[in-house]
Design an enzyme around this catalytic site. Structure first.
Site, short mmCIF file in Angstrom:
data_model
loop_
_atom_site.label_atom_id
_atom_site.label_comp_id
_atom_site.label_asym_id
_atom_site.label_seq_id
_atom_site.Cartn_x
_atom_site.Cartn_y
_atom_site.Cartn_z
N ASP A 295 0.81 -1.23 0.00
CA ASP A 295 0.00 0.00 0.00
C ASP A 295 0.84 1.27 0.00
OD1 ASP A 295 -2.22 -1.67 0.14
OD2 ASP A 295 -2.22 -1.65 2.33
N LYS B 128 1.93 2.17 -4.98
CA LYS B 128 2.54 1.61 -6.19
C LYS B 128 1.71 1.93 -7.44
CE LYS B 128 2.40 -2.50 -4.33
NZ LYS B 128 2.02 -2.17 -2.94
N ALA B 129 0.38 1.75 -7.30
CA ALA B 129 -0.49 1.92 -8.47
C ALA B 129 -0.48 3.36 -8.97
CB ALA B 129 -1.91 1.47 -8.14
N LYS B 130 -0.42 4.29 -8.03
CA LYS B 130 -0.35 5.70 -8.42
C LYS B 130 0.90 5.93 -9.29
CE LYS B 130 0.66 10.14 -8.10
NZ LYS B 130 0.52 11.41 -7.49
N GLY C 207 -4.66 -4.43 -3.56
CA GLY C 207 -5.64 -3.37 -3.81
C GLY C 207 -4.87 -2.17 -4.31
N HIS C 208 -4.96 -1.88 -5.60
CA HIS C 208 -4.13 -0.85 -6.23
C HIS C 208 -5.01 0.31 -6.70
CE1 HIS C 208 -0.63 -3.85 -7.13
NE2 HIS C 208 -0.87 -3.69 -5.85
N ARG D 236 3.13 -29.01 -6.48
CA ARG D 236 2.94 -29.49 -7.86
C ARG D 236 1.58 -30.17 -8.07
NH1 ARG D 236 8.46 -32.41 -6.97
NH2 ARG D 236 7.33 -32.55 -5.02
N GLN E 103 1.94 -6.11 -3.12
CA GLN E 103 2.51 -6.19 -1.76
C GLN E 103 3.82 -5.40 -1.67
OE1 GLN E 103 1.32 -9.59 -3.15
NE2 GLN E 103 -0.56 -8.58 -2.58
N THR F 220 3.24 -12.37 2.90
CA THR F 220 2.40 -13.04 1.92
C THR F 220 3.18 -14.24 1.39
OG1 THR F 220 0.89 -12.69 0.06
CG2 THR F 220 3.09 -11.65 -0.11
N ALA G 205 -7.50 -1.07 0.78
CA ALA G 205 -8.23 -0.98 -0.48
C ALA G 205 -8.89 -2.32 -0.83
CB ALA G 205 -7.29 -0.55 -1.60
N SER H 187 5.29 12.13 -4.70
CA SER H 187 3.85 12.20 -4.89
C SER H 187 3.25 13.09 -3.80
CB SER H 187 3.26 10.79 -4.85
OG SER H 187 1.87 10.85 -4.93
N GLY I 284 -0.13 13.90 -3.68
CA GLY I 284 -1.57 13.72 -3.60
C GLY I 284 -1.94 12.48 -4.40
P1 GDP Z 1 -0.73 0.27 -3.55
O1 GDP Z 1 -1.33 -1.00 -3.06
O2 GDP Z 1 0.72 0.38 -3.24
O3 GDP Z 1 -1.02 0.55 -4.99
O4 GDP Z 1 -1.42 1.44 -2.69
P2 GDP Z 1 -2.98 1.55 -2.30
O5 GDP Z 1 -3.75 1.96 -3.50
O6 GDP Z 1 -3.44 0.35 -1.57
O7 GDP Z 1 -2.92 2.70 -1.19
C1 GDP Z 1 -2.40 3.96 -1.45
C2 GDP Z 1 -3.48 4.99 -1.13
O8 GDP Z 1 -2.89 6.27 -1.07
C3 GDP Z 1 -4.54 5.10 -2.21
O9 GDP Z 1 -5.75 5.49 -1.62
C4 GDP Z 1 -4.01 6.20 -3.12
O10 GDP Z 1 -5.03 6.88 -3.85
C5 GDP Z 1 -3.39 7.12 -2.09
N1 GDP Z 1 -2.23 7.89 -2.55
C6 GDP Z 1 -1.23 7.52 -3.39
N2 GDP Z 1 -0.29 8.50 -3.45
C7 GDP Z 1 -0.71 9.49 -2.64
C8 GDP Z 1 -0.14 10.74 -2.24
O11 GDP Z 1 0.94 11.14 -2.65
N3 GDP Z 1 -0.88 11.47 -1.33
C9 GDP Z 1 -2.07 11.06 -0.84
N4 GDP Z 1 -2.69 11.84 0.03
N5 GDP Z 1 -2.61 9.90 -1.20
C10 GDP Z 1 -1.94 9.11 -2.07
P1 IMO Z 2 -0.94 -4.26 -2.15
O1 IMO Z 2 -0.52 -4.85 -3.47
C1 IMO Z 2 -0.98 -4.59 2.19
C2 IMO Z 2 -0.94 -8.64 3.84
C3 IMO Z 2 -2.15 -9.11 4.61
C4 IMO Z 2 -1.47 -10.04 5.61
C5 IMO Z 2 -0.37 -10.69 4.78
C6 IMO Z 2 -0.73 -12.06 4.22
O2 IMO Z 2 -2.23 -3.54 -2.22
O3 IMO Z 2 0.17 -3.50 -1.55
P2 IMO Z 2 -2.30 -12.81 2.20
O4 IMO Z 2 -3.77 -12.60 1.97
O5 IMO Z 2 -1.43 -12.23 1.13
O6 IMO Z 2 -1.95 -14.23 2.50
O7 IMO Z 2 -1.99 -11.99 3.57
O8 IMO Z 2 -0.11 -9.80 3.72
N1 IMO Z 2 -1.22 -8.15 2.47
C7 IMO Z 2 -1.18 -6.86 2.12
N2 IMO Z 2 -0.99 -5.75 2.86
N3 IMO Z 2 -1.13 -4.48 0.85
C8 IMO Z 2 -1.27 -5.60 0.09
O9 IMO Z 2 -1.26 -5.56 -1.26
C9 IMO Z 2 -1.35 -6.85 0.72
N4 IMO Z 2 -1.54 -8.11 0.29
C10 IMO Z 2 -1.43 -8.89 1.36
O10 IMO Z 2 -2.79 -8.04 5.24
O11 IMO Z 2 -0.84 -9.28 6.63
MG MG Z 3 -2.85 -1.66 -1.78
#
Ligand code: GDP
Ligand code: IMO
Ligand code: MG
Length: 425
Positions: free
Chosen positions: A13, A16-18, A40-41, A144, A225, A240, A300, A412, A414
């Site tokens: 979180d 990355k997706a941003k 969740g991206h 396997r 992750q 994970t 997310a 970043s 925002g």
């Molecule tokens: P990811 O899993 O690494 O792609 O990240 P997530 O989408 O799970 O969580 C990042 C959250 O932060 C999302 O709600 C994005 O919209 C938000 N976000 C990303 N970059 C920024 C930033 O620079 N500032 C703020 N305020 N929010 C951001």
């Molecule tokens: P993104 O790609 C944050 C965490 C879970 C748990 C551990 C194992 O959005 O960054 P799993 O279901 O993978 O077996 O859970 O990993 N986890 C994440 N935490 N962002 C994620 O993905 C995650 N995917 C798994 O909360 O602690």
């Molecule tokens: Mg995420």
């Protein structure tokens, strides 16, 4: 042409997706290489928010190809739902997406077993998984005994394999978990629904990607992750079940290592974590809630509140080392604008001794050594020129850059695509 890699430097979180969305503009093909619907991206474009779980985050660009690599565990039912919801927004998914024939299929019993183990765990053994079946599916891959997407291209053999798998799993579910068995015909029907719609998009993606790279196409590898959740380099067992790190990107995409150019580590200006496991700089009580609310830190995928804490230099240096990161993107710096003074963990003490690494054992006993930096106390949301940042904010970024020893290529400010400072190519 090169392949660039976006990899999480913390516990997921990181935003990355941003970053992937911003970089996709100058990319031809975006590849998810590991994980599954546990990811969740979030991408925000002109205020409109999209959340992707299995589909690469570049899908909302018209002229890009998206690939689901061999390292992904693909839940076909979930995948079809996600495709439908993106297509409802007016984007073409099927015409732009290829799926690896070697990706493993994540089936209903994987999710049932994952949830049953989680729900039956006590505070000692709980991992806090997303209950999406990820660990169980990867375990079958290593045993396997898994079914792969490409198996479906030979339906008769695939059906026989599925029969054996369901027989064995039904026994396991009954004896070990007291779960009801699955009807093999129903599971098969679900697989065929997926297959009928996607059979023409199942290919050898490693061959495809390397050919395209040779032709001069630009590839972006999208990690899910992060390093702290890597099954080898993360906080085992609170991880994970895949390798989000650079080695996993090559394994999970089949892209030749010689194509890899930039390894971009994504790091928040603070840290979050979902689920269980050690977290040296974690903030508790009101302090934790304050950062959580300022950053909107709720999962997310599962909506769970994220644990929050201060930036940790040793953790980032660990991520830089194991991934060979040669660039960092610093996200969510705007979230810190409210603070008078910002602590950063610049080192660690373990059992009373200073250490200069992120330990693979005993992280729960580590005491961070903090240094305070003056805050800037003004809203910086959306600033896209480094020189326009308040002086204290520039200083803070420069200090982090020196502490980690790797160039910061992107900042970043925002969630939106436009809220971005690009510092170097
Ligand atoms: P990811 O899993 O690494 O792609 O990240 P997530 O989408 O799970 O969580 C990042 C959250 O932060 C999302 O709600 C994005 O919209 C938000 N976000 C990303 N970059 C920024 C930033 O620079 N500032 C703020 N305020 N929010 C951001
Ligand atoms: P993104 O790609 C944050 C965490 C879970 C748990 C551990 C194992 O959005 O960054 P799993 O279901 O993978 O077996 O859970 O990993 N986890 C994440 N935490 N962002 C994620 O993905 C995650 N995917 C798994 O909360 O602690
Ligand atoms: Mg995420």
């Amino acid at each position: 042409m090169p392949a660039n890699l976006v990899v999480g430097a913390q516990w997921g979180d990181e935003g990355k997706a941003k970053v992937i969305d911003v970089l996709s503009k100058d990319t031809d093909i975006i590849v998810r290489y590991q994980g599954g619907a546990n990811a969740g991206h979030t991408v925000v474009v002109k205020g409109k928010k999209y959340v992707f779980h299995l589909i690469p985050s570049g899908i909302i660009y018209d002229n890009k190809i998206c690939v689901i690599g061999n390292g992904v565990v693909l839940d076909p039912t979930y995948f079809l739902e996600e495709v439908a919801s993106i297509e409802k927004e007016g984007f073409d998914v099927r015409g732009k997406t290829f799926i690896s024939d070697s990706a493993h299929l994540l089936l209903p019993f994987h999710k049932m077993i994952d949830a049953s183990i989680e729900d039956g765990s006590d505070s000692e053994t709980k991992i806090g998984t997303t209950k999406k079946g990820i660990g169980i599916c990867y375990a079958d891959k290593m045993m396997r005994t898994g079914l792969r997407v490409g198996d479906l291209l030979f339906p008769e053999t695939a059906r026989n394999k599925l029969k054996t798998i369901i027989q064995n799993k039904n026994r396991e579910m009954d004896i070990l978990y007291g779960l009801p068995g699955l009807n093999e015909a129903e599971v098969w029907d679900q697989l065929m629904t997926f297959y009928d719609l996607w059979k023409n998009r199942i290919i050898n993606t490693s061959f495809y990607l390397n050919e395209e790279l040779k032709e001069g196409k630009r590839v972006l590898l999208e990690g899910a992750q992060g390093t702290g959740l890597d099954v080898d380099f993360g906080t085992y067992p609170y991880v994970t079940s895949s390798n989000p790190t650079t080695g996993g990107a090559l394994i999970g995409s089949g892209v030749g290592y010689h194509f890899l150019k930039k390894v971009i580590g994504i790091s928040k200006a603070y840290i979050t974590r979902v689920g269980e496991g050690p977290f040296p700089t974690e903030l508790f009580g009101d302090e934790g809630s304050r950062l959580r609310e300022l950053g909107g830190e709720y999962g997310a995928t599962t909506g769970r509140p994220r644990r929050c804490g201060w930036f940790d230099v040793e953790m980032l240096k660990h991520a830089i080392r194991v991934n060979g990161m040669n660039a960092v993107a610093l996200t969510k710096i705007d979230v810190l604008s409210d603070y008078e003074s910002i602590p950063v963990a610049i080192g660690y003490e373990l059992d009373g001794k200073k250490i200069n690494y992120f330990p693979s054992q005993g992280l729960e006993r580590v005491k961070p050594i903090y240094k305070e930096f003056p805050g800037w106390k003004s809203d910086i949301t959306g600033i896209n020129d480094f020189k326009k940042l308040p002086k204290n904010c520039q200083d803070y970024i420069n200090v982090l850059r020196e502490l980690i020893g790797v160039p910061v290529h992107m900042i970043s400010t925002g969630p939106d695509r436009d809220h971005t400072i690009i510092l170097a190519g």
